[in-house]
Design a protein around this motif. Structure first.
Motif, PDB file in Angstrom:
ATOM      1  N   LYS A  73      20.861 -61.664  14.135  1.00  0.00           N
ATOM      2  CA  LYS A  73      22.151 -61.800  13.449  1.00  0.00           C
ATOM      3  C   LYS A  73      23.042 -60.558  13.601  1.00  0.00           C
ATOM      4  CE  LYS A  73      20.159 -64.649  10.093  1.00  0.00           C
ATOM      5  NZ  LYS A  73      19.711 -64.579   8.701  1.00  0.00           N
ATOM      6  N   PRO A  74      22.500 -59.346  13.346  1.00  0.00           N
ATOM      7  CA  PRO A  74      23.368 -58.171  13.564  1.00  0.00           C
ATOM      8  C   PRO A  74      23.825 -58.041  15.016  1.00  0.00           C
ATOM      9  CG  PRO A  74      21.132 -57.503  12.945  1.00  0.00           C
ATOM     10  CD  PRO A  74      21.213 -58.965  12.744  1.00  0.00           C
TER      11      PRO A  74
ATOM     12  N   TYR B  47      21.658 -52.788  19.765  1.00  0.00           N
ATOM     13  CA  TYR B  47      22.901 -53.254  19.152  1.00  0.00           C
ATOM     14  C   TYR B  47      24.152 -52.649  19.803  1.00  0.00           C
ATOM     15  CZ  TYR B  47      19.686 -55.201  15.834  1.00  0.00           C
ATOM     16  OH  TYR B  47      18.649 -55.901  15.279  1.00  0.00           O
TER      17      TYR B  47
ATOM     18  N   TRP C 135      24.158 -52.631   9.648  1.00  0.00           N
ATOM     19  CA  TRP C 135      23.105 -53.656   9.621  1.00  0.00           C
ATOM     20  C   TRP C 135      22.017 -53.323  10.647  1.00  0.00           C
ATOM     21  CZ3 TRP C 135      24.661 -59.587   9.683  1.00  0.00           C
ATOM     22  CH2 TRP C 135      23.553 -60.354   9.284  1.00  0.00           C
ATOM     23  N   GLY C 136      22.438 -53.035  11.854  1.00  0.00           N
ATOM     24  CA  GLY C 136      21.493 -52.762  12.928  1.00  0.00           C
ATOM     25  C   GLY C 136      20.692 -51.496  12.710  1.00  0.00           C
TER      26      GLY C 136
ATOM     27  N   ASP D 214      16.354 -62.219  11.994  1.00  0.00           N
ATOM     28  CA  ASP D 214      16.781 -61.026  11.261  1.00  0.00           C
ATOM     29  C   ASP D 214      17.283 -59.929  12.190  1.00  0.00           C
ATOM     30  OD1 ASP D 214      16.215 -62.194   8.907  1.00  0.00           O
ATOM     31  OD2 ASP D 214      14.285 -61.182   8.581  1.00  0.00           O
ATOM     32  N   MET D 215      16.735 -59.922  13.408  1.00  0.00           N
ATOM     33  CA  MET D 215      17.187 -58.944  14.395  1.00  0.00           C
ATOM     34  C   MET D 215      18.397 -59.474  15.156  1.00  0.00           C
ATOM     35  SD  MET D 215      13.679 -57.903  16.219  1.00  0.00           S
ATOM     36  CE  MET D 215      12.504 -56.746  15.541  1.00  0.00           C
TER      37      MET D 215
ATOM     38  N   ARG E 133      16.667 -50.130  18.044  1.00  0.00           N
ATOM     39  CA  ARG E 133      17.994 -50.295  17.423  1.00  0.00           C
ATOM     40  C   ARG E 133      19.132 -50.004  18.402  1.00  0.00           C
ATOM     41  NH1 ARG E 133      16.903 -51.113  12.192  1.00  0.00           N
ATOM     42  NH2 ARG E 133      14.886 -50.330  11.505  1.00  0.00           N
TER      43      ARG E 133
ATOM     44  N   ALA F  79      18.162 -54.098   9.800  1.00  0.00           N
ATOM     45  CA  ALA F  79      17.380 -54.955  10.686  1.00  0.00           C
ATOM     46  C   ALA F  79      15.947 -54.426  10.723  1.00  0.00           C
ATOM     47  CB  ALA F  79      17.989 -54.947  12.086  1.00  0.00           C
TER      48      ALA F  79
END
Lengths: 68, 245
Positions: B203-204, B58, B39-40, B200-201, B55, B44
């Motif tokens: 949640k992961p 994460y 996801w990340g 959106d960023m 990224r 994302a």
């Protein structure tokens, strides 16, 4: 939604590829090692213990055999 | 309550019970981290200013979280071991040290790699980064100290004292971005108020943090179990375990 146009763009990460992949790669490798190292150590410990126990049992048997 | 406490202090009981949790924790950990990573990395949205290097957050934020929380776990275990002479607590303390050190290393390493494209430098001696380095040295100090005594009691006592003294550093790390002018950005997630991040960023990141908590619990259990086998190897139950009975 997939954020990249194609797989090459995904690998390139807009020029930040080496940083992103390097950070993820090393971190996940360290984490895998963290989880596997204690499992390997436990197995080695139990194997050591088993051979040690077998040896003492055999010695005891031999001694019993000699005394008879 | 006291009976439960007493039972928890029994390494054998702990070994058997923790064995039942291990597979579930392992599955949760793999599923959460795999989901979070994919996801990340791929789904994302990229950061408007930092692009894709963002990224790294994460890994960086969850690792930093657990490096700090793990220090409290270690110090608390040390305190319990010292006050109630609970052997199991000493084992947990010894088990937490290398795990915390590795997570601190990951936090520092990913931070350095993230710093290069973002700040133009891998390393800077600012408050947040320097206090994290002190945390790494505290963890390493405790690992070294735990191996440098011939008697278990002295070793456990010395480590517990060092761990407790070292807790002073943790609030300093938390607050360093507010107290000093630093390159490091302020906290992304705060206990009070909404996170300063797009959902959106975010949640992961939440998935990764949960995954790292499971990972921490998993490895702490594994390390503690190793320590139990090592210290209890002369007992009947460990001998039976070795013989596969």
């Amino acid at each position: 939604m997939f954020q990249f146009e194609n797989f090459d763009a995904f690998i390139a990460m807009g020029g930040h590829g080496p940083y992103v992949w390097g950070a993820y790669g090393i971190s996940l490798a360290v984490m895998a090692w963290l989880a596997l190292a204690p499992l390997r150590r436990q197995r080695a410990l139990l194997v050591d213990l088993r051979t040690q126990l077998l040896r003492t049992q055999q010695q005891a048997q031999r001694r019993r055999g000699e005394s008879q | 309550m006291w009976q439960w406490f007493h039972k928890l202090g029994s390494p054998r009981w702990f070994y058997q019970i923790s064995g039942k949790f291990l597979p579930w924790l392992a599955v949760a950990c793999v599923v959460l981290i795999a989901t979070g990573v994919v996801w990340g990395l791929a789904f994302a949205p990229q950061d408007a200013r930092q692009g894709n290097s963002f990224r790294i957050i994460y890994i960086h934020v969850p690792a930093s979280f657990l490096a700090l929380a793990g220090y409290y776990v270690m110090a608390a275990a040390g305190a319990v071991g010292m006050i109630w002479k609970m052997k199991l607590a000493d084992m947990v303390m010894v088990a937490a040290a290398p795990l915390g050190a590795a997570l601190t290393f990951i936090a520092l390493f990913t931070g350095a790699v993230w710093g290069k494209p973002t700040w133009g430098t891998y390393w800077i001696w600012d408050a947040r980064i320097t206090s994290m380095l002190v945390l790494l040295f505290l963890y390493i100090g405790i690992i070294a100290l735990s191996r440098s005594f011939s008697t278990r009691e002295t070793s456990a006592r010395a480590c517990a004292i060092l761990a407790l003294v070292g807790t002073v550093n943790i609030p300093i790390i938390y607050k360093s971005v507010d107290w000093w002018y630093t390159l490091h950005q302020p906290a992304t997630i705060k206990l009070s108020g909404a996170p300063s991040m797009h959902p959106d960023m975010f949640k992961p990141l939440l998935v990764m943090i949960l995954g790292f908590y499971c990972f921490y619990a998993l490895v702490l259990l594994l390390n503690t179990r190793t320590e139990i086998l090592l210290r209890e190897r002369r007992t009947t139950w460990v001998k039976e375990l070795a013989e596969g009975k």
